[in-house]
Design a protein around this motif. Structure first.
Motif, PDB file in Angstrom:
ATOM      1  N   ILE A  66       4.442  -2.806   3.232  1.00 12.85           N
ATOM      2  CA  ILE A  66       3.681  -2.549   2.011  1.00 12.85           C
ATOM      3  C   ILE A  66       2.304  -2.040   2.417  1.00 12.85           C
ATOM      4  O   ILE A  66       1.643  -2.635   3.275  1.00 12.85           O
ATOM      5  N   VAL A  67       1.883  -0.916   1.819  1.00 10.30           N
ATOM      6  CA  VAL A  67       0.612  -0.273   2.172  1.00 10.30           C
ATOM      7  C   VAL A  67      -0.393  -0.474   1.037  1.00 10.30           C
ATOM      8  O   VAL A  67      -0.126  -0.086  -0.106  1.00 10.30           O
ATOM      9  N   HIS A  68      -1.540  -1.067   1.354  1.00  9.02           N
ATOM     10  CA  HIS A  68      -2.638  -1.214   0.406  1.00  9.02           C
ATOM     11  C   HIS A  68      -3.613  -0.065   0.636  1.00  9.02           C
ATOM     12  O   HIS A  68      -4.030   0.186   1.773  1.00  9.02           O
ATOM     13  N   ILE A  69      -3.992   0.632  -0.430  1.00 13.29           N
ATOM     14  CA  ILE A  69      -4.823   1.827  -0.313  1.00 13.29           C
ATOM     15  C   ILE A  69      -6.214   1.532  -0.883  1.00 13.29           C
ATOM     16  O   ILE A  69      -6.344   1.022  -2.009  1.00 13.29           O
ATOM     17  N   ILE A  70      -7.246   1.833  -0.091  1.00 11.05           N
ATOM     18  CA  ILE A  70      -8.620   1.578  -0.509  1.00 11.05           C
ATOM     19  C   ILE A  70      -9.435   2.867  -0.443  1.00 11.05           C
ATOM     20  O   ILE A  70      -9.103   3.784   0.310  1.00 11.05           O
ATOM     21  N   ASN A  71     -10.528   2.933  -1.240  1.00 10.00           N
ATOM     22  CA  ASN A  71     -11.395   4.111  -1.230  1.00 10.00           C
ATOM     23  C   ASN A  71     -12.572   3.898  -0.289  1.00 10.00           C
ATOM     24  O   ASN A  71     -12.609   2.904   0.453  1.00 10.00           O
TER      25      ASN A  71
ATOM     26  N   ASN B 134     -15.481   2.966  -0.845  1.00  9.22           N
ATOM     27  CA  ASN B 134     -16.250   1.756  -1.161  1.00  9.22           C
ATOM     28  C   ASN B 134     -15.454   0.488  -0.864  1.00  9.22           C
ATOM     29  O   ASN B 134     -15.868  -0.606  -1.249  1.00  9.22           O
ATOM     30  N   PHE B 135     -14.298   0.686  -0.197  1.00  8.33           N
ATOM     31  CA  PHE B 135     -13.413  -0.419   0.171  1.00  8.33           C
ATOM     32  C   PHE B 135     -12.910  -1.183  -1.051  1.00  8.33           C
ATOM     33  O   PHE B 135     -12.677  -2.393  -1.008  1.00  8.33           O
ATOM     34  N   GLU B 136     -12.717  -0.424  -2.133  1.00  6.01           N
ATOM     35  CA  GLU B 136     -12.114  -0.977  -3.334  1.00  6.01           C
ATOM     36  C   GLU B 136     -10.633  -0.634  -3.344  1.00  6.01           C
ATOM     37  O   GLU B 136     -10.226   0.463  -2.941  1.00  6.01           O
ATOM     38  N   LEU B 137      -9.831  -1.559  -3.821  1.00  5.78           N
ATOM     39  CA  LEU B 137      -8.383  -1.358  -3.837  1.00  5.78           C
ATOM     40  C   LEU B 137      -8.005  -0.348  -4.911  1.00  5.78           C
ATOM     41  O   LEU B 137      -8.319  -0.530  -6.092  1.00  5.78           O
ATOM     42  N   CYS B 138      -7.322   0.729  -4.481  1.00  7.23           N
ATOM     43  CA  CYS B 138      -6.873   1.765  -5.415  1.00  7.23           C
ATOM     44  C   CYS B 138      -5.449   1.522  -5.899  1.00  7.23           C
ATOM     45  O   CYS B 138      -5.060   1.979  -6.970  1.00  7.23           O
ATOM     46  N   GLY B 139      -4.670   0.866  -5.074  1.00  9.72           N
ATOM     47  CA  GLY B 139      -3.279   0.624  -5.416  1.00  9.72           C
ATOM     48  C   GLY B 139      -2.485   0.231  -4.183  1.00  9.72           C
ATOM     49  O   GLY B 139      -3.042   0.081  -3.088  1.00  9.72           O
ATOM     50  N   ALA B 140      -1.198   0.076  -4.368  1.00  9.55           N
ATOM     51  CA  ALA B 140      -0.317  -0.306  -3.262  1.00  9.55           C
ATOM     52  C   ALA B 140       0.999   0.443  -3.373  1.00  9.55           C
ATOM     53  O   ALA B 140       1.436   0.804  -4.476  1.00  9.55           O
ATOM     54  N   LEU B 141       1.612   0.704  -2.234  1.00  7.13           N
ATOM     55  CA  LEU B 141       2.896   1.398  -2.172  1.00  7.13           C
ATOM     56  C   LEU B 141       3.878   0.592  -1.337  1.00  7.13           C
ATOM     57  O   LEU B 141       3.518   0.068  -0.282  1.00  7.13           O
ATOM     58  N   THR B 142       5.103   0.506  -1.805  1.00 11.23           N
ATOM     59  CA  THR B 142       6.143  -0.101  -0.981  1.00 11.23           C
ATOM     60  C   THR B 142       6.667   0.943  -0.001  1.00 11.23           C
ATOM     61  O   THR B 142       6.451   2.156  -0.184  1.00 11.23           O
ATOM     62  N   GLU B 143       7.345   0.492   1.011  1.00 12.95           N
ATOM     63  CA  GLU B 143       7.916   1.415   1.994  1.00 12.95           C
ATOM     64  C   GLU B 143       8.864   2.400   1.324  1.00 12.95           C
ATOM     65  O   GLU B 143       8.903   3.586   1.666  1.00 12.95           O
ATOM     66  N   THR B 144       9.631   1.922   0.365  1.00 13.59           N
ATOM     67  CA  THR B 144      10.567   2.791  -0.347  1.00 13.59           C
ATOM     68  C   THR B 144       9.828   3.901  -1.080  1.00 13.59           C
ATOM     69  O   THR B 144      10.230   5.072  -1.037  1.00 13.59           O
TER      70      THR B 144
ATOM     71  N   ILE C  39       4.945  15.665   5.224  1.00  9.37           N
ATOM     72  CA  ILE C  39       4.416  14.758   6.240  1.00  9.37           C
ATOM     73  C   ILE C  39       2.893  14.859   6.382  1.00  9.37           C
ATOM     74  O   ILE C  39       2.247  13.947   6.910  1.00  9.37           O
ATOM     75  N   LYS C  40       2.276  15.949   5.892  1.00 10.04           N
ATOM     76  CA  LYS C  40       0.836  16.144   6.072  1.00 10.04           C
ATOM     77  C   LYS C  40       0.025  15.797   4.824  1.00 10.04           C
ATOM     78  O   LYS C  40      -1.188  15.997   4.786  1.00 10.04           O
ATOM     79  N   ALA C  41       0.688  15.261   3.823  1.00  6.31           N
ATOM     80  CA  ALA C  41      -0.015  14.880   2.586  1.00  6.31           C
ATOM     81  C   ALA C  41      -0.875  13.639   2.827  1.00  6.31           C
ATOM     82  O   ALA C  41      -0.605  12.850   3.737  1.00  6.31           O
ATOM     83  N   ARG C  42      -1.906  13.486   1.998  1.00  9.22           N
ATOM     84  CA  ARG C  42      -2.759  12.286   2.080  1.00  9.22           C
ATOM     85  C   ARG C  42      -2.155  11.201   1.199  1.00  9.22           C
ATOM     86  O   ARG C  42      -1.545  11.482   0.163  1.00  9.22           O
ATOM     87  N   ILE C  43      -2.352   9.956   1.622  1.00  8.34           N
ATOM     88  CA  ILE C  43      -1.660   8.858   0.971  1.00  8.34           C
ATOM     89  C   ILE C  43      -2.089   8.682  -0.484  1.00  8.34           C
ATOM     90  O   ILE C  43      -1.305   8.191  -1.311  1.00  8.34           O
ATOM     91  N   LYS C  44      -3.303   9.112  -0.847  1.00 12.04           N
ATOM     92  CA  LYS C  44      -3.751   8.966  -2.242  1.00 12.04           C
ATOM     93  C   LYS C  44      -2.882   9.815  -3.185  1.00 12.04           C
ATOM     94  O   LYS C  44      -2.787   9.512  -4.381  1.00 12.04           O
TER      95      LYS C  44
ATOM     96  N   LEU D 118      -0.087  -3.262   5.497  1.00 14.37           N
ATOM     97  CA  LEU D 118      -0.992  -2.304   6.118  1.00 14.37           C
ATOM     98  C   LEU D 118      -2.077  -1.925   5.112  1.00 14.37           C
ATOM     99  O   LEU D 118      -1.830  -1.911   3.899  1.00 14.37           O
ATOM    100  N   THR D 119      -3.253  -1.608   5.628  1.00 12.99           N
ATOM    101  CA  THR D 119      -4.351  -1.128   4.780  1.00 12.99           C
ATOM    102  C   THR D 119      -4.743   0.266   5.248  1.00 12.99           C
ATOM    103  O   THR D 119      -4.974   0.479   6.440  1.00 12.99           O
TER     104      THR D 119
END
Length: 290
Positions: free
Chosen positions: A254-259, A261-271, A282-287, A232-233
């Motif tokens: 696996i979640v890919h996080i972009i800013n 500018n559509f630049e990759l900031c990092g990735a998170l596993t489901e765990t 539950i209301k936090a932002r993914i960054k 997921l992105t």
């Protein structure tokens, strides 16, 4: 009591079911009782065979005094498409059997009455199970459809509310019948009570489903070393609730996080997502999870 296997599925007859058969035999109604339970068995076997065809392990089908239950490993962890197919298999099988009964009545002769009865039983079985209430097939289908737009817990809560409404309607129906005809319909009362109790149980279990699915995924990944993955992105400002509702139960995510500018900031596993969720909410932002 174990009676054997059908298509590899163990059939178990509950002792109280045997007592019920004896009692109805004494009353001269054994043939109709056996027809009812053969219809229920056919319905449950359809669920079991569909689940087996989709790769789920079917352990057994047990005949109980007031129905039957198919025991299928990890059924609660099925994806939306799989849950719809498994849930729909039972009512479709019952409707198919009813059609066979009605088409065969023309040359039935003395058996016409039993065929008519058997057809009606299968139609009622399919109709009742298609009610949009949990844990009935219709409720499972509706919940699976709702998970396309909402997370599993919210979808369950909506269908549980419908279940309570339907239970109240059944109770009202029983009350009106008693008022009009002075006859107490025990079937409606039992059905209403059944839906009230089991819907509440479904609602309580919904919160544990995600953690159970994650534990199963981690165990499978650890044992086999590889498993299908869903990527997921997400924008870094995305609320985490909108991310986890897209997590499918049959793949590791696996979640890919972009800013912006559509630049990759990092990735998170489901765990990592689920572990971070316990700390940030539950209301936090993914960054915030990086």
């Amino acid at each position: 009591m174990r009676t054997g296997k059908i298509a590899g599925v163990e059939i178990v007859v509950n002792n109280w079911f045997l007592v019920l058969i004896v009692l109805f035999s004494i009353a001269g109604l054994a043939s109709k009782v056996l027809l009812i339970f053969s219809a229920v068995l056919w319905h449950e076997l359809a669920h079991a065979l569909m689940a087996g065809g989709l790769g789920y392990k079917v352990r057994q089908v047990e005949l109980l005094p007031f129905g039957a239950v198919a025991r299928i490993d990890r059924l609660a962890d099925a994806g939306a498409a799989s849950e719809i197919m498994i849930a729909a298999a039972g009512p479709l099988a019952s409707i198919g059997l009813a059609v066979l009964c009605y088409t065969g009545m023309a040359g039935a002769g003395p058996g016409r009455e039993l065929l008519t009865f058997y057809g009606e039983v299968n139609i009622m079985l399919a109709g009742f199970n298609l009610l949009p209430a949990l844990p009935l097939d219709g409720g499972r289908i509706l919940r699976a459809i709702l998970t396309g737009r909402r997370d599993y817990r919210d979808a369950t809560a909506i269908v549980v509310t419908l279940s309570y409404v339907i239970s109240c309607m059944l109770l009202l129906w029983a009350g009106v019948s008693y008022w009009l005809y002075s006859t107490l319909n025990l079937t409606l009362l039992v059905a209403a009570g059944f839906l009230l109790l089991t819907a509440r149980t479904e609602n309580n279990l919904a919160g544990f489903r995600a953690l159970r699915i994650l534990a199963n995924k981690k165990a499978e990944l650890t044992s086999s070393g590889v498993m299908p993955t869903n990527h997921l992105t997400a924008m870094e400002s995305t609320i985490i609730k909108d991310v986890i509702r897209l997590f499918g139960p049959e793949q590791y995510n696996i979640v890919h996080i972009i800013n912006r500018n559509f630049e990759l900031c990092g990735a998170l596993t489901e765990t990592q997502v689920w572990e971070g969720l316990l700390k940030r909410g539950i209301k936090a932002r993914i960054k915030e999870f990086l």
